[in-house]
Design an enzyme around this catalytic site. Structure first.
Site, short mmCIF file in Angstrom:
data_model
loop_
_atom_site.label_atom_id
_atom_site.label_comp_id
_atom_site.label_asym_id
_atom_site.label_seq_id
_atom_site.Cartn_x
_atom_site.Cartn_y
_atom_site.Cartn_z
N LYS A 1 51.66 -10.95 63.21
CA LYS A 1 50.71 -10.38 62.83
C LYS A 1 50.73 -9.64 64.57
O LYS A 1 49.69 -10.43 65.48
CB LYS A 1 49.44 -11.32 62.37
N LYS B 1 52.04 -8.85 59.16
CA LYS B 1 51.66 -8.10 58.89
C LYS B 1 50.84 -6.98 59.41
O LYS B 1 51.05 -7.78 60.84
CB LYS B 1 49.90 -9.03 58.68
C1 PBG Z 1 41.37 -12.93 59.97
C2 PBG Z 1 41.95 -11.98 59.61
C3 PBG Z 1 41.73 -10.78 59.65
C4 PBG Z 1 42.29 -9.78 58.23
C5 PBG Z 1 43.08 -10.80 57.62
N1 PBG Z 1 42.44 -12.52 58.04
C6 PBG Z 1 40.80 -9.87 60.16
C7 PBG Z 1 41.85 -9.70 61.97
O1 PBG Z 1 42.78 -10.35 62.41
O2 PBG Z 1 40.68 -8.93 62.61
C8 PBG Z 1 42.57 -8.31 58.19
C9 PBG Z 1 42.62 -7.87 57.27
C10 PBG Z 1 42.64 -6.89 56.32
O3 PBG Z 1 42.47 -5.64 57.18
O4 PBG Z 1 43.22 -6.38 54.94
N2 PBG Z 1 41.97 -12.79 60.78
#
Ligand code: PBG
Length: 319
Positions: free
Chosen positions: A189, A242
């Site tokens: 991520k 992601k």
């Molecule tokens: C929580 C989380 C996030 C997303 C999924 N889980 C936000 C982040 O990490 O700031 C993002 C999902 C999206 O942008 O559709 N940590």
């Protein structure tokens, strides 16, 4: 080459990459403090829904042939420790119970495991001064996962990018007897500007600094492979890359190298980008969505989490 492109049926016959609703997961925002759906400004067509709407939503999703949802909770109260993330009657725990009670095995329920929606500072971990503490966060993540398991969740999805979070959650679940609950790891991520609309949707922007001390630098593909490898070693059942669209190379490398069930999260900013261009009449929305989702599958994703899941399912059914 053109002989096999002559008619639509011939093209179908030789089509290599198949996109079906069965590959899709729909994200659902459940908010504790509201009585009716609230539309999300930066994600036209998407809403935060109240708890009492969640089973209706689940039924609609399942009737479209989409096998799974991923739940995000927006609690009424936040504090330094994110304690509303693991209370028995928390918003996600209640949503899981309602969905599994009503739909049983008809709908796979996945929950996002993170602190950022529940902490007053908006970071994904426990904070000391301006530092995000790794190991103290792992303990809390274990508690959250167990509380979701008690509510009946099928799969938990840790998204905070703390080191050792998959192993910690696996141990916590096993120690409490939840050996059947699977883990979908947000393994690679990245610290991405494409999460902007989500933070608006989930009220989860960090109040100071940014997430670059825990989310990955998008310039480091070898590190992404190490992250995925570690999560598999720690017990991840599904690994995720992601965002998706700007990271197709990583989806391909992960699937090719490890051969494990691989998910891609087509994030809020990817949705908003297509949506905005389509609203201006600069791009055809349906074509753009089906093309990009097929490309994510072609890169190697078995599972795609997308805010377009419902629309795509309707479009695919009509084709
Ligand atoms: C929580 C989380 C996030 C997303 C999924 N889980 C936000 C982040 O990490 O700031 C993002 C999902 C999206 O942008 O559709 N940590």
């Amino acid at each position: 080459m053109r002989r096999l492109r002559r008619t639509s049926r011939i093209r179908e016959l030789v089509r290599q990459t198949i996109l079906t609703p069965k590959n899709l997961v729909y994200p659902v925002f459940v908010s504790e403090g509201i009585n009716r759906p609230e539309s999300i400004d930066a994600m036209p067509g998407q809403s935060r829904i109240p708890l009492q709407r969640v089973t209706e939503e689940g039924k609609e999703i399942s009737s479209l042939g989409i096998p799974a949802v991923i739940l995000f909770g927006i609690p009424r109260k936040k504090d330094d420790m994110g304690s509303s993330a693991y209370t028995k009657n928390g918003v996600v725990q209640r949503a899981v119970k309602a969905l599994k009670g009503e739909l049983g095995d008809e709908l796979v329920v996945i929950t996002d495991i993170c602190l950022c929606q529940y902490t007053s500072h908006g970071h994904c971990g426990i904070v000391s001064g301006d530092r995000i503490l790794n190991d103290s966060t792992l303990e809390v993540l274990g508690k959250i996962a167990v509380s979701h398991a008690e509510a009946g969740v099928d799969i938990v999805a840790p998204s905070g990018m703390m080191d050792g979070q998959v192993g910690g959650i696996r141990r916590a679940l096993d120690d409490s007897g939840y050996t059947d609950v699977a883990i979908m790891a947000y393994a690679a991520k990245h610290a991405s500007c494409f999460y902007g609309p989500f933070r608006d949707a989930a009220h989860s922007s960090p109040k100071f600094g940014d997430r670059r001390s825990y989310q990955m630098d998008f310039a480091n593909p070898d590190e992404a492979i190490r992250e995925v490898e570690l999560d598999i070693q720690e017990g991840a059942d599904i690994v995720m890359v992601k965002p998706a669209l700007a990271y197709l190379d990583l989806i391909y490398r992960v699937k090719t190298r490890f051969g494990v069930p691989t998910a891609a999260y087509s994030v809020s900013g990817e949705y908003a980008t297509i949506k905005a261009a389509a609203e201006r009449g600069w791009i055809d929305e349906k074509s753009a969505v089906l093309e990009t989702l097929t490309a994510i599958r072609r890169a190697g994703a078995d599972i795609i989490i997308t805010y377009y899941a419902k629309d795509a399912s309707r479009w695919l059914a009509k084709k």
